[in-house]
Design an enzyme around this catalytic site. Structure first.
Site, PDB file in Angstrom:
ATOM      1  CG  ASN A   1      -1.867  -1.181   1.224  1.00  0.00           C
ATOM      2  OD1 ASN A   1      -2.099  -1.792   0.172  1.00  0.00           O
ATOM      3  ND2 ASN A   1      -2.390  -1.545   2.386  1.00  0.00           N
TER       4      ASN A   1
ATOM      5  CG  ASP B   1      -2.791   3.228   2.745  1.00  0.00           C
ATOM      6  OD1 ASP B   1      -3.647   2.372   2.450  1.00  0.00           O
ATOM      7  OD2 ASP B   1      -1.904   3.034   3.599  1.00  0.00           O
TER       8      ASP B   1
ATOM      9  CG  HIS C   1       3.885  -1.844  -4.740  1.00  0.00           C
ATOM     10  ND1 HIS C   1       2.720  -2.560  -4.870  1.00  0.00           N
ATOM     11  CD2 HIS C   1       4.890  -2.729  -4.992  1.00  0.00           C
ATOM     12  CE1 HIS C   1       3.005  -3.817  -5.208  1.00  0.00           C
ATOM     13  NE2 HIS C   1       4.311  -3.938  -5.285  1.00  0.00           N
TER      14      HIS C   1
ATOM     15  CB  CYS D   1      12.659  15.554  -9.967  1.00  0.00           C
ATOM     16  SG  CYS D   1      12.954  16.301 -11.610  1.00  0.00           S
TER      17      CYS D   1
ATOM     18  N   GLY E   1      -5.171  -9.009   3.309  1.00  0.00           N
ATOM     19  CA  GLY E   1      -5.783  -8.054   2.380  1.00  0.00           C
ATOM     20  C   GLY E   1      -5.055  -7.898   1.066  1.00  0.00           C
TER      21      GLY E   1
HETATM   22  N1  APR Z   1      -9.957  -7.266   4.925  1.00  0.00           N
HETATM   23  C1  APR Z   1      -9.075  -8.140   4.362  1.00  0.00           C
HETATM   24  N2  APR Z   1      -8.976  -8.356   3.024  1.00  0.00           N
HETATM   25  C2  APR Z   1      -9.828  -7.660   2.228  1.00  0.00           C
HETATM   26  C3  APR Z   1     -10.780  -6.730   2.727  1.00  0.00           C
HETATM   27  C4  APR Z   1     -10.814  -6.558   4.143  1.00  0.00           C
HETATM   28  N3  APR Z   1     -11.697  -5.702   4.708  1.00  0.00           N
HETATM   29  N4  APR Z   1     -11.487  -6.205   1.667  1.00  0.00           N
HETATM   30  C5  APR Z   1     -10.967  -6.774   0.540  1.00  0.00           C
HETATM   31  N5  APR Z   1      -9.989  -7.646   0.881  1.00  0.00           N
HETATM   32  C6  APR Z   1      -9.147  -8.465  -0.001  1.00  0.00           C
HETATM   33  C7  APR Z   1      -9.763  -8.811  -1.352  1.00  0.00           C
HETATM   34  O1  APR Z   1     -10.487 -10.033  -1.252  1.00  0.00           O
HETATM   35  C8  APR Z   1      -8.519  -8.967  -2.224  1.00  0.00           C
HETATM   36  O2  APR Z   1      -8.041 -10.309  -2.199  1.00  0.00           O
HETATM   37  O3  APR Z   1      -8.017  -7.673  -0.301  1.00  0.00           O
HETATM   38  C9  APR Z   1      -7.478  -8.078  -1.545  1.00  0.00           C
HETATM   39  C10 APR Z   1      -7.146  -6.839  -2.355  1.00  0.00           C
HETATM   40  O4  APR Z   1      -6.511  -7.272  -3.532  1.00  0.00           O
HETATM   41  P1  APR Z   1      -6.072  -6.189  -4.637  1.00  0.00           P
HETATM   42  O5  APR Z   1      -7.202  -5.241  -4.860  1.00  0.00           O
HETATM   43  O6  APR Z   1      -5.512  -6.953  -5.781  1.00  0.00           O
HETATM   44  O7  APR Z   1      -4.921  -5.346  -3.919  1.00  0.00           O
HETATM   45  P2  APR Z   1      -3.397  -5.767  -3.726  1.00  0.00           P
HETATM   46  O8  APR Z   1      -3.270  -7.229  -3.516  1.00  0.00           O
HETATM   47  O9  APR Z   1      -2.855  -4.858  -2.680  1.00  0.00           O
HETATM   48  O10 APR Z   1      -2.750  -5.361  -5.155  1.00  0.00           O
HETATM   49  C11 APR Z   1      -1.362  -5.463  -5.261  1.00  0.00           C
HETATM   50  O11 APR Z   1      -1.507  -4.356  -7.408  1.00  0.00           O
HETATM   51  O12 APR Z   1      -2.569  -2.680  -8.596  1.00  0.00           O
HETATM   52  C12 APR Z   1      -1.374  -3.030  -7.977  1.00  0.00           C
HETATM   53  O13 APR Z   1       0.264  -1.641  -7.027  1.00  0.00           O
HETATM   54  C13 APR Z   1      -1.048  -2.086  -6.851  1.00  0.00           C
HETATM   55  O14 APR Z   1      -0.134  -2.562  -4.659  1.00  0.00           O
HETATM   56  C14 APR Z   1      -1.126  -2.946  -5.599  1.00  0.00           C
HETATM   57  C15 APR Z   1      -0.861  -4.342  -6.142  1.00  0.00           C
END
Ligand code: APR
Length: 239
Positions: free
Chosen positions: A98, A100, A115, A123, A182
């Site tokens: 993340n 954030d 990331h 820059c 997550g």
């Molecule tokens: N608690 C736990 N898990 C959750 C929750 C929650 N409240 N809500 C959603 N999820 C889960 C979803 O089921 C999903 O498997 O979190 C996961 C989010 O997956 P992605 O949206 O793919 O996010 P992420 O895994 O962080 O993506 C990795 O991809 O787009 C790029 O750079 C971006 O860092 C990001 C990377």
């Protein structure tokens, strides 16, 4: 919830958390691939690649500025706070995908931002880099050296910051317990971290309302949300 691994947790010296967008979902920040995910509304290849940025820096900046405003208004949730509180009882490292900054805001002191960070701007040419939480008068913002500035985030196809990535591997290789919280584990190389931990004999636990490609190889895979589940850890480790 954690009965089957309570002993491992209690005896663990170092606990590592690999986190993704899901841990910030309960802070009101949308995920990428979940049902309300950003990549369902926008095309990642138009917004999160270096080519897209140079093709249309204004569009990419408008998208990041919209996300930055939303993120700066967000607060850490019980999942972030629990991970920070665990530092009172254990060595804790957070390897987050993340951008954030909510883990740091919750009080976690050892956070590896795999990331990058949406708050840091750099820059495209000189070595200017700064944390900027205010608004820009123009997009794309221009550096003192005359070149355009960019968010200090890792776009698809870009290398992770080498020092951060090698540190993350070292943590994955030296932990007793790893929580994978997550994340869809869809993006490499971050999705390799649980494999390194498992190869080194760590107990690996997943917290995700949905299945992931690694759910079956977890020692424990909990189909729930992080803000609901993680606070239970404190009663186990603080015994
Ligand atoms: N608690 C736990 N898990 C959750 C929750 C929650 N409240 N809500 C959603 N999820 C889960 C979803 O089921 C999903 O498997 O979190 C996961 C989010 O997956 P992605 O949206 O793919 O996010 P992420 O895994 O962080 O993506 C990795 O991809 O787009 C790029 O750079 C971006 O860092 C990001 C990377």
């Amino acid at each position: 919830m954690f009965e089957s691994i309570a002993d491992k947790l209690y005896q663990a010296k170092k606990i590592v958390f690999v986190t993704g967008a899901g841990i910030s979902q309960e802070s009101g920040i949308p995920t990428f691939r979940g049902k309300d995910g950003l990549w369902r509304k926008y095309d990642a290849m138009q917004l999160a690649t270096i080519d897209a940025f140079y093709e249309n820096p204004k569009l990419v900046w408008e998208w990041y500025e919209e996300r930055r405003k939303n993120i700066l208004a967000a607060k850490p949730n019980a999942g972030h706070v629990t991970i920070a509180d665990l530092e009172k009882f254990k060595q804790v490292r957070v390897l987050t995908q993340n951008i954030d900054g909510l883990h740091q805001l919750a009080g976690s002191s050892q956070v590896y931002e795999l990331h990058g960070s949406i708050i840091t701007i750099k820059c495209t040419v000189c070595d200017f880099k700064e944390k900027i939480t205010g608004e820009f008068s123009e997009l794309p913002p221009i550096c003192k050296c005359g070149n355009i500035l960019r968010p200090d985030v890792v776009w698809f196809g870009e290398q992770l910051p080498q020092d951060v990535w090698s540190g993350a591997i070292m943590q994955a290789n030296s932990c007793n317990v790893m929580f994978v919280v997550g994340t869809s584990l869809a993006v490499s190389p971050a999705n390799m971290l649980p494999i390194y931990a498992k190869q080194n004999g760590a107990t690996i636990i997943e917290v995700n309302p949905e299945e992931t490609p690694m759910s079956k190889s977890m020692d424990l895979s909990i189909r729930s949300t992080s803000a609901k589940v993680l606070p239970e850890l404190l009663s186990i480790v603080s015994k």
